[in-house]
Design an enzyme around this catalytic site. Structure first.
Site, PDB file in Angstrom:
ATOM      1  N   ASP A 214       3.523  -5.702   1.361  1.00  0.00           N
ATOM      2  CA  ASP A 214       2.746  -5.050   0.304  1.00  0.00           C
ATOM      3  C   ASP A 214       1.771  -4.048   0.916  1.00  0.00           C
ATOM      4  OD1 ASP A 214       1.814  -4.338  -2.176  1.00  0.00           O
ATOM      5  OD2 ASP A 214       1.097  -6.324  -2.735  1.00  0.00           O
ATOM      6  N   ASP A 215       0.562  -4.494   1.256  1.00  0.00           N
ATOM      7  CA  ASP A 215      -0.465  -3.645   1.878  1.00  0.00           C
ATOM      8  C   ASP A 215      -1.019  -4.387   3.088  1.00  0.00           C
ATOM      9  OD1 ASP A 215      -0.716  -1.448  -0.249  1.00  0.00           O
ATOM     10  OD2 ASP A 215      -1.088  -3.240  -1.433  1.00  0.00           O
TER      11      ASP A 215
ATOM     12  N   HIS B 150       3.510  -0.307   0.997  1.00  0.00           N
ATOM     13  CA  HIS B 150       2.868   0.956   0.634  1.00  0.00           C
ATOM     14  C   HIS B 150       2.318   1.581   1.918  1.00  0.00           C
ATOM     15  CE1 HIS B 150       3.008  -0.051  -3.676  1.00  0.00           C
ATOM     16  NE2 HIS B 150       2.749  -1.292  -3.271  1.00  0.00           N
TER      17      HIS B 150
ATOM     18  N   HIS C  57       8.884  -3.840   0.601  1.00  0.00           N
ATOM     19  CA  HIS C  57       7.728  -3.658  -0.289  1.00  0.00           C
ATOM     20  C   HIS C  57       6.512  -3.382   0.593  1.00  0.00           C
ATOM     21  CE1 HIS C  57       5.256  -5.398  -3.927  1.00  0.00           C
ATOM     22  NE2 HIS C  57       4.736  -4.264  -3.449  1.00  0.00           N
TER      23      HIS C  57
ATOM     24  N   GLU D  81       3.485  -9.850 -10.815  1.00  0.00           N
ATOM     25  CA  GLU D  81       2.491 -10.490  -9.933  1.00  0.00           C
ATOM     26  C   GLU D  81       1.389 -11.095 -10.790  1.00  0.00           C
ATOM     27  OE1 GLU D  81      -0.020  -9.886  -5.818  1.00  0.00           O
ATOM     28  OE2 GLU D  81       0.330  -8.101  -7.036  1.00  0.00           O
TER      29      GLU D  81
END
Length: 303
Positions: free
Chosen positions: A264-265, A18, A16, A186
């Site tokens: 995630d980021d 990005h 996961h 989330e």
């Protein structure tokens, strides 16, 4: 207390990530040529995150070379953390930066080739709900049929409105053997997690932590063998979870649900997979044995 060095050397996945925001801020700022004030920091949910993206990062990415640079920075930082398998999301909107679909596909393949032998990079086609559905319908089938993308992901508001627009895309992914993921849970509830899994026939969920509010949904996820790619630092930094000590990952693991630990980021949340592993142990969310078992099982699932 555990340290990061205990985990950097261990094989691990990041499922996961990005890639447009998947690098350290320390890697991004010199490339971008500017600093974002008071950053990284805890944010007031997704709205504040999108405000920063709209004010700073989105406008910095204009060309195919910019896209190439972002993907490269993110993959390099994953390698630095000892990630061995990276399912990194490449946003379909980057077709516009590349000029056309063929140039976009060539760029993604070139990036993959660049890192052959250094990391198992498995490009993921990322689709935003707020991006033009007409363009997604035009581009997504060709992207999936190219053989370059090994998974797809849908992100944006975690609501059911509009998901029917993507039904045919997920059906095609299933026929092509492309892994199906979507963001939900989330900030949304357990019911929505189950609904997305059923509607899209998901193999994995990005986040999914809202499922802990309903034991029947957790059992459903376990029975379907759906993996939740959980991003603890993202959850805390965005306020969907108050603290590590209260993170629902503990309950998910206790319920026997398959999970991974993901970034995630990274640019926004500033915690690698290894760093989050340490935090989960030091905050008594999971034991060292549980974390290492999760990492080993994740890696084995790709072999």
């Amino acid at each position: 207390m555990m340290s990061i060095s205990d985990f950097i050397s261990l094989p691990k996945i990041d499922a996961h990530n990005h890639l447009n925001l998947g690098m350290r801020y320390a890697s991004y700022a010199p490339w971008a040529g500017f600093y974002i004030p008071d950053f990284p920091r805890r944010l007031n949910g997704l709205d504040e995150m999108h405000e920063i993206i709209g004010s700073y990062t989105r406008h910095r990415t204009k060309t195919a070379r910019d896209v190439m640079d972002l993907l490269t920075l993110s993959i390099q930082d994953a390698i630095a953390d000892g990630v061995t398998v990276l399912e990194g999301s490449v946003d379909i909107g980057f077709v516009n930066h590349c000029g056309n679909i063929d140039a976009f596909l060539t760029l993604v393949q070139d990036v993959k080739n660049k890192f052959d032998g250094k990391i198992d990079f498995r490009p993921e086609l990322g689709m935003g709900k707020t991006f033009g559905i007409d363009k997604i319908q035009e581009w997504a089938p060709e992207c999936m049929r190219s053989g370059i993308f090994k998974s797809i992901d849908l992100y944006g508001p975690e609501v059911e409105d509009g998901i029917a627009d993507f039904a045919n895309i997920y059906q095609l992914a299933g026929k092509l053997g492309i892994k199906r993921k979507a963001h939900v849970g989330e900030f949304s509830d357990a019911k929505s997690v189950r609904r997305f899994i059923e509607f899209f026939e998901l193999e994995e969920v990005q986040h999914g932590i809202g499922a802990v509010a309903d034991d029947s949904v957790m059992q459903f996820i376990k029975d379907r063998k759906v993996r939740l790619n959980v991003c603890p630092e993202s959850n805390v930094m965005l306020g969907s979870v108050k603290s590590y000590e209260e993170h629902p990952l503990k309950k998910l693991v206790a319920a026997g649900i398959d999970v991974s630990i993901a970034t995630d980021d990274l640019m926004f949340f500033n915690k690698s997979v290894s760093e989050q592993c340490v935090d989960l142990i030091n905050y008594n969310v999971l034991t060292e044995e549980q974390v290492k078992t999760i990492l080993a099982a994740n890696v084995a699932s790709y072999q």
